[in-house]
Scaffold this motif. Structure first.
Motif, PDB file in Angstrom:
ATOM      1  N   VAL A 129      -0.633  10.150  -4.267  1.00 48.85           N
ATOM      2  CA  VAL A 129      -1.022   8.963  -5.198  1.00 48.85           C
ATOM      3  C   VAL A 129      -0.516   8.438  -6.072  1.00 48.85           C
ATOM      4  N   ARG A 130       0.113   7.388  -5.988  1.00 46.60           N
ATOM      5  CA  ARG A 130       0.601   6.683  -7.656  1.00 46.60           C
ATOM      6  C   ARG A 130       1.451   8.089  -8.569  1.00 46.60           C
ATOM      7  N   GLY A 131       1.686   8.803  -8.389  1.00 45.19           N
ATOM      8  CA  GLY A 131       2.747  10.232  -9.306  1.00 45.19           C
ATOM      9  C   GLY A 131       1.594  11.264  -9.476  1.00 45.19           C
ATOM     10  N   MET A 132       0.069  10.865  -9.470  1.00 47.36           N
ATOM     11  CA  MET A 132      -1.139  11.753  -9.842  1.00 47.36           C
ATOM     12  C   MET A 132      -0.539  12.646  -9.399  1.00 47.36           C
ATOM     13  N   ARG A 133      -1.291  13.556  -9.476  1.00 49.05           N
ATOM     14  CA  ARG A 133      -1.340  14.983  -8.715  1.00 49.05           C
ATOM     15  C   ARG A 133      -2.981  14.604  -7.993  1.00 49.05           C
ATOM     16  N   ASP A 155      -7.763   1.160  -3.205  1.00 50.46           N
ATOM     17  CA  ASP A 155      -6.286   0.626  -2.870  1.00 50.46           C
ATOM     18  C   ASP A 155      -5.882   1.799  -1.676  1.00 50.46           C
ATOM     19  N   ASP A 156      -5.631   2.762  -3.078  1.00 49.13           N
ATOM     20  CA  ASP A 156      -5.161   4.281  -2.691  1.00 49.13           C
ATOM     21  C   ASP A 156      -6.179   4.428  -1.692  1.00 49.13           C
ATOM     22  N   LEU A 157      -6.860   4.443  -1.483  1.00 47.88           N
ATOM     23  CA  LEU A 157      -7.441   5.239  -0.830  1.00 47.88           C
ATOM     24  C   LEU A 157      -6.941   4.412   0.572  1.00 47.88           C
ATOM     25  N   LEU A 158      -7.152   2.938   1.266  1.00 49.17           N
ATOM     26  CA  LEU A 158      -6.439   2.523   1.975  1.00 49.17           C
ATOM     27  C   LEU A 158      -4.335   2.748   1.760  1.00 49.17           C
ATOM     28  N   ALA A 159      -3.805   3.374   1.183  1.00 48.31           N
ATOM     29  CA  ALA A 159      -2.180   3.635   1.386  1.00 48.31           C
ATOM     30  C   ALA A 159      -2.499   4.810   1.755  1.00 48.31           C
ATOM     31  N   LEU A 166       0.702  -1.331  -0.512  1.00 49.63           N
ATOM     32  CA  LEU A 166       0.244   0.051   0.003  1.00 49.63           C
ATOM     33  C   LEU A 166       1.190   1.094  -0.063  1.00 49.63           C
ATOM     34  N   LEU A 167       2.051   1.530   0.821  1.00 49.50           N
ATOM     35  CA  LEU A 167       2.743   2.179   0.769  1.00 49.50           C
ATOM     36  C   LEU A 167       3.557   3.005  -0.461  1.00 49.50           C
ATOM     37  N   VAL A 185      -1.774  13.090  -1.069  1.00 49.73           N
ATOM     38  CA  VAL A 185      -2.272  11.986  -0.079  1.00 49.73           C
ATOM     39  C   VAL A 185      -3.492  13.396   1.555  1.00 49.73           C
ATOM     40  N   GLN A 186      -3.031  14.649   0.959  1.00 50.07           N
ATOM     41  CA  GLN A 186      -4.143  14.920   2.157  1.00 50.07           C
ATOM     42  C   GLN A 186      -5.065  15.346   1.484  1.00 50.07           C
TER      43      GLN A 186
END
Length: 80
Positions: free
Chosen positions: A24-28, A57-61, A7-8, A31-32
């Protein structure tokens, strides 16, 4: 379910993306911002539906990242 390290790995930091904020995954997608959507009361399903570029899984990350950065042995009051 993905492991915490898997996840991290979805959270990246690049000085050229969003001024070096964790995203998240290099996108704009900082996390905040994702955490703020979650804190506003939106469900994971609503967030993914409204923002299809995000995956569950991005939300869990984002949650795993928040837990990781708040790992401290103790918290001291800042000098007033």
């Amino acid at each position: 379910m993905n492991s915490r390290s898997e996840l991290l790995s979805r959270i990246t930091v690049d000085p050229a993306v969003c001024h070096g904020k964790a995203v998240v995954r290099g996108m704009r997608w900082p996390v905040q911002n994702v955490l703020e959507l979650m804190a506003s009361g939106m469900t994971n399903e609503e967030i993914v539906r409204d923002h299809p570029e995000l995956e569950p899984d991005d939300l869990l990350a984002c949650l795993a990242f928040a837990a990781k950065v708040t790992e401290v042995k103790s918290i001291h009051r800042a000098a007033e």
